[in-house]
Design a protein around this motif. Structure first.
Motif, PDB file in Angstrom:
ATOM      1  N   LEU A 269       0.822  -1.216   0.000  1.00 42.61           N
ATOM      2  CA  LEU A 269       0.000   0.000   0.000  1.00 42.61           C
ATOM      3  C   LEU A 269       0.856   1.266   0.000  1.00 42.61           C
ATOM      4  N   ASP A 270       2.172   1.119  -0.086  1.00 41.12           N
ATOM      5  CA  ASP A 270       3.022   2.300  -0.276  1.00 41.12           C
ATOM      6  C   ASP A 270       3.126   2.523  -1.779  1.00 41.12           C
ATOM      7  N   VAL A 271       2.063   3.100  -2.346  1.00 40.10           N
ATOM      8  CA  VAL A 271       1.984   3.198  -3.809  1.00 40.10           C
ATOM      9  C   VAL A 271       2.878   4.301  -4.360  1.00 40.10           C
ATOM     10  N   ASP A 272       3.329   5.155  -3.471  1.00 43.49           N
ATOM     11  CA  ASP A 272       4.153   6.293  -3.853  1.00 43.49           C
ATOM     12  C   ASP A 272       5.604   5.831  -4.094  1.00 43.49           C
ATOM     13  N   ALA A 273       6.154   5.072  -3.164  1.00 39.61           N
ATOM     14  CA  ALA A 273       7.513   4.556  -3.300  1.00 39.61           C
ATOM     15  C   ALA A 273       7.523   3.104  -2.828  1.00 39.61           C
ATOM     16  N   PRO A 274       6.905   2.209  -3.628  1.00 39.84           N
ATOM     17  CA  PRO A 274       6.809   0.814  -3.198  1.00 39.84           C
ATOM     18  C   PRO A 274       8.161   0.110  -3.299  1.00 39.84           C
ATOM     19  N   ASP A 275       8.436  -0.760  -2.332  1.00 44.54           N
ATOM     20  CA  ASP A 275       9.705  -1.494  -2.333  1.00 44.54           C
ATOM     21  C   ASP A 275       9.540  -2.994  -2.136  1.00 44.54           C
ATOM     22  N   LEU A 276       8.365  -3.427  -1.685  1.00 44.44           N
ATOM     23  CA  LEU A 276       8.189  -4.840  -1.342  1.00 44.44           C
ATOM     24  C   LEU A 276       8.488  -5.753  -2.539  1.00 44.44           C
ATOM     25  N   HIS A 277       8.142  -5.274  -3.729  1.00 46.40           N
ATOM     26  CA  HIS A 277       8.372  -6.099  -4.925  1.00 46.40           C
ATOM     27  C   HIS A 277       9.855  -6.398  -5.141  1.00 46.40           C
ATOM     28  N   LEU A 278      10.719  -5.549  -4.591  1.00 45.19           N
ATOM     29  CA  LEU A 278      12.158  -5.788  -4.775  1.00 45.19           C
ATOM     30  C   LEU A 278      12.590  -7.075  -4.069  1.00 45.19           C
ATOM     31  N   LEU A 279      11.903  -7.422  -2.987  1.00 46.04           N
ATOM     32  CA  LEU A 279      12.244  -8.644  -2.252  1.00 46.04           C
ATOM     33  C   LEU A 279      11.415  -9.837  -2.714  1.00 46.04           C
ATOM     34  N   LEU A 280      10.216  -9.577  -3.252  1.00 46.63           N
ATOM     35  CA  LEU A 280       9.315 -10.690  -3.559  1.00 46.63           C
ATOM     36  C   LEU A 280       9.289 -11.051  -5.043  1.00 46.63           C
ATOM     37  N   ALA A 281       9.917 -10.240  -5.887  1.00 52.40           N
ATOM     38  CA  ALA A 281      10.006 -10.524  -7.329  1.00 52.40           C
ATOM     39  C   ALA A 281       8.681 -10.997  -7.915  1.00 52.40           C
ATOM     40  N   PRO A 282       7.625 -10.201  -7.820  1.00 50.44           N
ATOM     41  CA  PRO A 282       6.316 -10.645  -8.297  1.00 50.44           C
ATOM     42  C   PRO A 282       6.285 -10.838  -9.813  1.00 50.44           C
ATOM     43  N   GLU A 283       5.582 -11.879 -10.238  1.00 50.95           N
ATOM     44  CA  GLU A 283       5.322 -12.052 -11.677  1.00 50.95           C
ATOM     45  C   GLU A 283       3.900 -11.608 -11.937  1.00 50.95           C
ATOM     46  N   HIS A 284       3.737 -10.643 -12.813  1.00 45.20           N
ATOM     47  CA  HIS A 284       2.415 -10.056 -13.043  1.00 45.20           C
ATOM     48  C   HIS A 284       1.476 -11.049 -13.698  1.00 45.20           C
ATOM     49  N   GLU A 285       0.324 -11.277 -13.065  1.00 49.67           N
ATOM     50  CA  GLU A 285      -0.730 -12.073 -13.700  1.00 49.67           C
ATOM     51  C   GLU A 285      -1.663 -11.149 -14.471  1.00 49.67           C
ATOM     52  N   SER A 286      -1.882  -9.958 -13.909  1.00 55.47           N
ATOM     53  CA  SER A 286      -2.701  -8.982 -14.631  1.00 55.47           C
ATOM     54  C   SER A 286      -2.190  -7.583 -14.316  1.00 55.47           C
ATOM     55  N   GLU A 287      -2.356  -6.693 -15.272  1.00 57.02           N
ATOM     56  CA  GLU A 287      -1.915  -5.315 -15.121  1.00 57.02           C
ATOM     57  C   GLU A 287      -3.062  -4.418 -15.577  1.00 57.02           C
ATOM     58  N   VAL A 288      -3.428  -3.435 -14.741  1.00 55.33           N
ATOM     59  CA  VAL A 288      -4.574  -2.579 -15.052  1.00 55.33           C
ATOM     60  C   VAL A 288      -4.153  -1.115 -14.907  1.00 55.33           C
ATOM     61  N   GLU A 289      -4.650  -0.288 -15.809  1.00 52.81           N
ATOM     62  CA  GLU A 289      -4.343   1.150 -15.705  1.00 52.81           C
ATOM     63  C   GLU A 289      -5.176   1.779 -14.596  1.00 52.81           C
ATOM     64  N   PHE A 290      -4.565   2.704 -13.878  1.00 50.10           N
ATOM     65  CA  PHE A 290      -5.281   3.438 -12.834  1.00 50.10           C
ATOM     66  C   PHE A 290      -5.525   4.864 -13.322  1.00 50.10           C
ATOM     67  N   TRP A 291      -6.817   5.153 -13.546  1.00 54.61           N
ATOM     68  CA  TRP A 291      -7.206   6.493 -13.984  1.00 54.61           C
ATOM     69  C   TRP A 291      -7.944   7.164 -12.841  1.00 54.61           C
ATOM     70  N   ALA A 292      -7.559   8.367 -12.506  1.00 51.32           N
ATOM     71  CA  ALA A 292      -8.274   9.057 -11.429  1.00 51.32           C
ATOM     72  C   ALA A 292      -8.077  10.552 -11.563  1.00 51.32           C
ATOM     73  N   GLY A 293      -9.115  11.280 -11.239  1.00 50.25           N
ATOM     74  CA  GLY A 293      -9.013  12.730 -11.262  1.00 50.25           C
ATOM     75  C   GLY A 293      -8.906  13.260 -12.688  1.00 50.25           C
ATOM     76  N   ASN A 294      -8.981  14.553 -12.812  1.00 47.74           N
ATOM     77  CA  ASN A 294      -8.903  15.210 -14.110  1.00 47.74           C
ATOM     78  C   ASN A 294      -7.951  16.390 -14.028  1.00 47.74           C
ATOM     79  N   GLU A 295      -7.670  16.921 -15.205  1.00 43.93           N
ATOM     80  CA  GLU A 295      -6.727  18.025 -15.275  1.00 43.93           C
ATOM     81  C   GLU A 295      -7.236  19.024 -16.309  1.00 43.93           C
ATOM     82  N   ALA A 296      -7.171  20.296 -15.954  1.00 47.30           N
ATOM     83  CA  ALA A 296      -7.654  21.319 -16.884  1.00 47.30           C
ATOM     84  C   ALA A 296      -6.624  21.584 -17.975  1.00 47.30           C
TER      85      ALA A 296
END
Lengths: 292, 290
Positions: B34-61
């Motif tokens: 849940l440290d989405v800003d500077a995540p590090d856990l993956h460095l130790l767990l070497a996750p293999e992606h099963e699925s990847e989804v885009e995160f869209w949120a908020g708007n910009e003028a």
């Protein structure tokens, strides 16, 4: 000159570097703790507190007796701070970002400006330097509004009385970190050479390099971990301004709330040189700096 | 279903190294960074992606220069100083300062401001040697970390239900702001990792107050406890007074960095005093969330 000390990962030594620089700074200085979630600089600089004030932001207050339930405010609000629920209009002040749109759009005069407490702003003196810090209220989710109020105070202070500014930034690379570095003249990135430190350092570089500001690196606990950091800095022409060795004596001094320039004359010299390097960087001479 | 969250207030106290060790020791769980800003856990767990989804949120003028009549109302109304007036009289939006509030869009008399949604990051469901993992990456400088944290929590829960797992073990962000508040929601136990330094102690008090504020149960780990015995005793006193159980006192050991360099959890290396203490700590944590 406004210098911001930042990092991607927390705990790499931002506060250590900021406090050490503050103690060797000869010219007039304002030290600023912009890590309003977990401010720590005061624990090392022990400032004499002169004033404490409450910081607030504007939120809407609803007078239902005037509201015609047109729903324009709820439609405009992007933050779910005003919602139409059937025949009711409800405000959620904690969600409000203070844009003022609802107050401007309401045709009935049913919304008036109220206040939400963001936290405290504390001013004082630390040695020869002026000191200012913010502390967010427990439970307040939004930190940039408080940070911006402090930045406005800093800007007003140096307009009146020109001096250098040294900012201790929050960790991370999202909006609070960006808010701290965006108006500075020089960015000092503090990292350690562990895999976590290096990974988050690269994120910080990606986040901050688009600002085009002079940026330099301080490697803390040098010798611990890997050497990829040096290769990265060389590739990106990022000057390594200083390396603080890994030393248990430093960790112990820190654990006692001491500024590490007091540990040894060598460490003091290291920060005197670092300050010089930062000035060179600000003056555009940074390309010459090298970690050799 | 139980949710355990590892947080610390102060950064760099050892959250992620300990989360990885607990991930090694825990059974039937979903891991979540849940440290989405500077995540590090993956460095130790070497996750293999099963699925990847885009995160869209908020708007910009974004100001359409062809339609804009340069009246300047947007600049006047923007509370974030995000509308810049250029020397030649044209206006533009500084995306770094834009809050996405839509005020300029709504009030522009010429309907000259567009308001596209923002692609703020990516999120993943992955497999690791310790089981399933839900994680994300917020693009550098982006906002909406709280929303992304909430989304990851929801996805982790869904995954745990689908796969009949009864524990969600999450690594959290430093601080006490938006992403941390979001990560506390629905958490059964927040494990606060501190260290015996003035800042570790100070930040522990603030993050513990935050948990109290949101009525989330806490337990405390004093990491590197042998760095300063006085501070450690003082933290223990504070925890007794506040009724926060101290579930572990872990020694300062360079083996943490060695494990990190080898991209392993510290408990995967040869047994040390530290790894034994971590095992005991994990058992105590599990007793708190029966």
């Amino acid at each position: 000159m406004i210098v911001t000390v930042a990092s991607g990962k927390g705990g790499t030594g931002k506060t250590t570097v900021t406090a050490s620089l503050a103690t060797i700074w000869q010219s007039k200085l304002l030290t600023v703790d912009l890590d309003v979630e977990e401010p720590n600089l005061h624990l090392f600089l022990h400032p004499e507190i002169e004033t404490t004030s409450t910081a607030e932001m504007e939120i809407p207050v609803l007078d239902l007796s005037k509201c015609s339930l047109c729903g324009k405010c709820a439609e405009l609000c992007q933050f779910k701070a005003i919602t139409m629920m059937g025949k009711f209009l409800m405000t959620f002040p904690d969600m409000c970002h203070g844009c003022g749109g609802c107050l401007a759009i309401c045709p009935d005069g049913a919304l008036s400006p109220g206040r939400r407490e963001l936290g405290e702003i504390i001013r004082g003196r630390a040695g020869k330097a002026d000191f200012i810090m913010g502390r967010i209220r427990i439970g307040e989710a939004m930190t940039p509004p408080l940070m911006n109020i402090i930045k406005d105070e800093v800007a007003a202070t140096i307009r009146e009385n020109p001096m250098d500014v040294l900012i201790d930034a929050p960790p991370g690379v999202s909006c609070p970190a960006v808010t701290s570095v965006i108006d500075s003249d020089v960015i000092v990135l503090v990292t350690d050479s562990t895999p976590f430190g290096f990974h988050d350092f690269v994120l910080a570089w990606e986040a901050f390099s688009p600002f085009g500001k002079p940026m330099g690196v301080v490697i803390n606990r040098a010798g611990l971990g890997a050497s990829e950091i040096y290769r990265f800095c060389a590739d990106k022409s990022l000057p390594v301004l200083a390396e603080i060795p890994y030393d248990r004596a430093i960790a112990e001094a820190y654990s006692k709330g001491q500024v590490i320039t007091t540990v040894s004359e060598n460490l003091r010299e290291l920060f005197v040189t670092l300050k010089q390097q930062i000035e060179n960087l600000a003056a555009g001479a940074g390309q010459e700096a090298d970690h050799a | 279903m139980r949710e355990i969250l590892i947080i610390s207030g102060k950064g760099g106290t050892g959250k992620t190294s300990l989360t990885a060790a607990f991930a090694h020791l825990a059974k039937n769980k979903v891991l979540c960074d849940l440290d989405v800003d500077a995540p590090d856990l993956h460095l130790l767990l070497a996750p293999e992606h099963e699925s990847e989804v885009e995160f869209w949120a908020g708007n910009e003028a974004r100001i359409d220069q062809d339609t804009c009549q340069q009246c300047g109302l947007c600049r006047e109304m923007c509370r974030y100083g995000a509308v810049i007036e250029h020397d030649d009289g044209h206006f533009s939006v500084d995306s770094l300062r834009c809050e996405g509030c839509k005020v300029c869009v709504s009030f522009c008399p010429d309907e000259a401001i567009e308001f596209p949604e923002k692609h703020c990051g990516q999120w993943y469901i992955s497999s690791t040697r310790f089981g399933a993992m839900v994680h994300a990456r917020l693009f550098p400088g982006e906002e909406n970390s709280g929303r992304l944290v909430a989304l990851l929590k929801q996805e982790a829960k869904k995954l745990a239900e689908e796969r009949h797992l009864d524990l969600i073990l999450s690594d959290g962000a430093p601080g006490i702001g938006c992403p941390v508040i979001s990560s506390l929601s629905g958490t059964d136990l927040a494990v606060l990792v501190t260290e015996p330094t003035p800042s570790g102690r100070h930040d522990l008090e603030r993050v513990a107050s935050l948990c109290d504020h949101f009525k989330v149960a806490t337990a405390v780990i004093i990491n590197k406890f042998d760095l300063n015995s006085e501070q450690t005793a003082s933290i223990e006193g504070f925890c007794r007074e506040k009724n926060y159980p101290v579930v572990g006192k872990l020694p300062h050991d360079k083996v943490i960095t060695e494990a990190m360099v080898q991209r392993l959890a510290v408990t995967e290396l040869a047994e040390t005093g530290l790894s034994l203490e971590i095992e005991k700590t994990w058992q105590k944590i599990m007793q708190l969330v029966p």
